[in-house]
Design an enzyme around this catalytic site. Structure first.
Site, short mmCIF file in Angstrom:
data_model
loop_
_atom_site.label_atom_id
_atom_site.label_comp_id
_atom_site.label_asym_id
_atom_site.label_seq_id
_atom_site.Cartn_x
_atom_site.Cartn_y
_atom_site.Cartn_z
N ASP A 75 33.78 50.42 31.75
CA ASP A 75 32.48 50.62 32.39
C ASP A 75 31.37 50.36 31.38
OD1 ASP A 75 30.24 51.53 33.74
OD2 ASP A 75 30.75 53.65 33.46
N ASP A 127 27.96 54.05 34.85
CA ASP A 127 27.93 54.70 36.17
C ASP A 127 29.28 55.29 36.56
OD1 ASP A 127 29.40 52.45 36.72
OD2 ASP A 127 28.18 51.76 38.40
N ASP A 175 33.26 47.57 35.46
CA ASP A 175 32.45 46.45 35.95
C ASP A 175 32.79 45.17 35.20
OD1 ASP A 175 31.11 46.94 33.47
OD2 ASP A 175 29.88 48.45 34.49
N ASP A 217 47.30 39.12 48.90
CA ASP A 217 47.63 40.46 49.37
C ASP A 217 48.46 40.43 50.67
OD1 ASP A 217 46.95 43.36 48.90
OD2 ASP A 217 46.11 43.19 50.91
N HIS A 248 48.64 48.61 40.62
CA HIS A 248 47.71 49.65 41.07
C HIS A 248 48.28 50.42 42.26
CE1 HIS A 248 47.27 46.36 43.77
NE2 HIS A 248 46.53 47.08 44.59
O1 TEU Z 1 49.47 46.64 49.27
C1 TEU Z 1 50.36 46.44 50.30
C2 TEU Z 1 51.38 47.46 50.53
O2 TEU Z 1 52.03 47.43 51.53
C3 TEU Z 1 51.68 48.52 49.60
O3 TEU Z 1 51.25 48.39 48.34
C4 TEU Z 1 51.20 49.81 50.14
O4 TEU Z 1 49.94 50.12 49.67
C5 TEU Z 1 52.08 50.89 49.69
O5 TEU Z 1 52.69 50.59 48.52
C6 TEU Z 1 53.10 51.23 50.70
O6 TEU Z 1 53.74 52.30 50.13
C7 TEU Z 1 48.33 45.84 49.21
C8 TEU Z 1 47.44 46.27 48.08
O7 TEU Z 1 48.10 46.06 46.86
C9 TEU Z 1 47.05 47.69 48.31
O8 TEU Z 1 46.31 48.23 47.25
C10 TEU Z 1 46.25 47.74 49.58
O9 TEU Z 1 45.99 49.07 49.93
C11 TEU Z 1 46.98 47.08 50.75
O10 TEU Z 1 47.60 45.86 50.41
C12 TEU Z 1 46.02 46.77 51.86
O11 TEU Z 1 45.17 45.74 51.47
#
Ligand code: TEU
Length: 559
Positions: free
Chosen positions: A26, A30, A34, A204, A326
């Protein structure tokens, strides 16, 4: 021109580093990371020896799902910076030999996206951009599907007078891929970022874009209805179209995240000859001791882990091995030991991550052995998924202590606490109030403390990435399981005929806090030189592995 991608498959030679921007660095105080913060840390990333950065979403977003609900695909959220900052990032990254890969979230938008707002009002051409249906004859949702975040996948919109489909949160309406106009808009978005200098996309939940039918789903405890939309024929056609029209002409890389994927499905999505995705992110190897979206745990078995890894390692044209993201708990807290053997187990898992075939992904903080969060209650948790799972567990009357135990093990916030750059208050991440609490162990586990320590997790990651970069066998050689027990695994990486100068590698790993005997058949050549030993072994005559030990032996190529 259209063949540019196959002429330079740069991703086959590099490690990709994932940044979750809000928790990375950051610069303006804030409490939220970023773009300026990322620019300021590029030397620290380049110094690892990685070749590309995957940026989790930086687009404008109401943050119902921390940026995975996008309200404008062609801009930067003001909290992260501006498009000019983004251009500076691309240029500064390029100066350091780093490429940028954007997160492409096209299964759904935010409900605050202009397309959805126009669709609610039935304004063309947006009327059919989303999946709208009238209530069922009893007035309820159009079918019985349940979503990834629990509950019905349908929400009624008063303005339009219909339900819309959302496989994730109600603020993440799914786009309608039966409408050709939607795909054309997606192509424009991709070209917008390619023109700004990005080298590819992490796509995604890419295998669930197209819904073949909206009929009721078969009975299932979670994600009911999935048989109607996982990897449909039309989805495959969409991927080929994006590859042909957008990706290949730009020489761009597409790595897809795919859910509920068995091996034949994964092969179809990423088979080189089919020209859909270049590589695939799957989950199963991180769930060998987990059920129910990893929120319920049972005993770990190294044997099961090796079998799962072998699936992708042997079955896919080009795997994308990873141990953290993540969405996953920190690996040292999951398959390692974040107590007594913290350092040694984090390094052992680093050896695993860097000796698998394919394009490895390293998640921010993994390289310093960051652990799961130390939150004490749900009030500190931000993640929408964790909160929804909590609500479900409450309905199932799971006792409070067990509920918290499972949530704390499985929560996605485990990986989302700010990166621990230093021992200072704010962990060198922020001078302000961090958006998510910083783990108190930052005073001990942080980048600054490891920077010049040759035995640190960080030093080992540098060493391992360098070893991999210099080794064609580690990057693309064959993967052969040698053997496994409940505690230990052994596998071999075998040089391809053209790469025989590099030799073969045997990797031995102990996943437990006990010294474990290994079968003598795992070591075929006791005279093999030690390539790497995390416990200072002088030779390969090994009868047992020390707690969380990793050992890599180098052998002359059998090719
Ligand atoms: O994730 C898709 C997904 O199905 C999994 O990661 C889900 O969040 C979880 O693991 C099920 O237990 C992707 C992204 O990486 C995630 O951060 C998002 O929340 C999701 O798609 C929706 O966009």
């Amino acid at each position: 021109m259209a063949q540019a991608a196959s002429e330079d498959p740069w991703w086959e030679d590099c490690v990709v580093y994932q940044i979750y921007p809000r928790s990375f660095s950051d610069a303006d105080g804030d409490g939220l990371g970023d773009l300026a913060g990322i620019i300021g840390r590029l030397d620290a990333i380049a110094d690892l020896g990685v070749g590309a950065i995957w940026l989790s979403p930086i687009y404008p977003s109401p943050d119902a799902d921390n940026g995975y609900d996008i309200s404008d695909y062609c801009d930067v959220d003001p909290r992260y910076g501006t498009l000019a900052d983004f251009d500076r990032l691309v240029a500064a990254a390029r100066d350091r030999g780093l490429r940028i890969i954007m997160d492409l979230v096209i299964n759904h938008t935010s409900d605050e996206h202009a397309w959805f707002q126009a669709s609610r009002r039935r304004e063309d051409p947006y009327t059919d951009f989303y999946l709208w249906r009238p209530p069922n004859p009893e007035g309820g949702p159009p079918n019985n599907w349940t979503g990834f975040f629990q509950g019905s996948t349908w929400t009624f919109d008063e303005l339009r007078g219909e339900y819309y489909l959302h496989l994730f949160d109600r603020k993440q309406p799914d786009l309608n891929y039966d409408s050709p106009a939607v795909l054309e808009r997606v192509k424009e978005v991709m070209r917008f970022w390619l023109d700004r200098g990005v080298s590819g996309f992490r796509c995604d939940v890419i295998n669930i874009l197209h819904k073949a039918s909206l009929a009721d789903g078969r009975p299932r405890l979670i994600v009911r209805g999935r048989e109607h939309y996982v990897s449909t024929e039309r989805l495959h056609a969409i991927l080929r179209e994006l590859r042909r029209d957008v990706l290949d002409p730009a020489g761009a890389f597409a790595i897809g995240e795919s859910v509920f994927t068995d091996l034949p499905m994964a092969q179809e999505l990423s088979d080189a000859g089919r020209r859909e995705l270049h590589a695939l992110i799957t989950f199963e190897h991180l769930e060998v001791d987990r059920l129910f979206h990893r929120y319920v745990s049972y005993p770990f078995s190294a044997r099961r882990l090796l079998a799962r890894l072998a699936h992708d390692q042997q079955g896919l044209d080009w795997p994308a091995p990873y141990l953290e993201s993540h969405d996953q708990p920190r690996i040292v807290s999951h398959y390692g030991d974040d107590g007594r053997y913290w350092r040694r187990s984090a390094i052992m898992l680093g050896v695993l991550a860097m000796t698998l075939r394919g394009t490895p992904l390293v998640y921010q903080g993994q390289e310093i052995g960051m652990t799961n969060f130390d939150f004490t209650g749900l009030d500190e948790v931000d993640d929408v998924e964790t909160r929804n799972v909590d609500a479900l567990m409450r309905r199932l009357k799971i006792p409070a202590r067990l509920r918290w135990h499972w949530l704390a093990e499985g929560s996605r916030d485990n990986a989302r606490t700010p990166v621990q750059w230093s021992a200072e208050p704010g962990a060198g991440f922020t001078t302000g109030r961090p958006w998510l609490p910083i783990n108190a162990n930052h005073r001990r586990i942080n980048r600054a403390a490891q920077e010049h320590d040759p035995d640190s997790v960080l030093a080992w990651y540098r060493r391992l990435i360098a070893l991999r970069s210099a080794s064609a066998t580690l990057r693309r050689g064959a993967f052969e399981p040698v053997g496994a027990t409940r505690a230990c695994v052994a596998y071999r990486r075998v040089a391809a005929p053209g790469d025989s100068a590099d030799g073969d590698y045997t990797v031995l790993l102990n996943f437990t806090a006990q010294r474990r005997r290994i079968p003598c058949s795992w070591i075929t050549d006791v005279a093999a030189p030690v390539g790497l030993s995390t416990v200072g072994r002088p030779h390969a005559a090994v009868a047992a592995l020390e707690p969380f030990e990793a050992l890599v032996l180098r052998q002359r190529s059998s090719a």
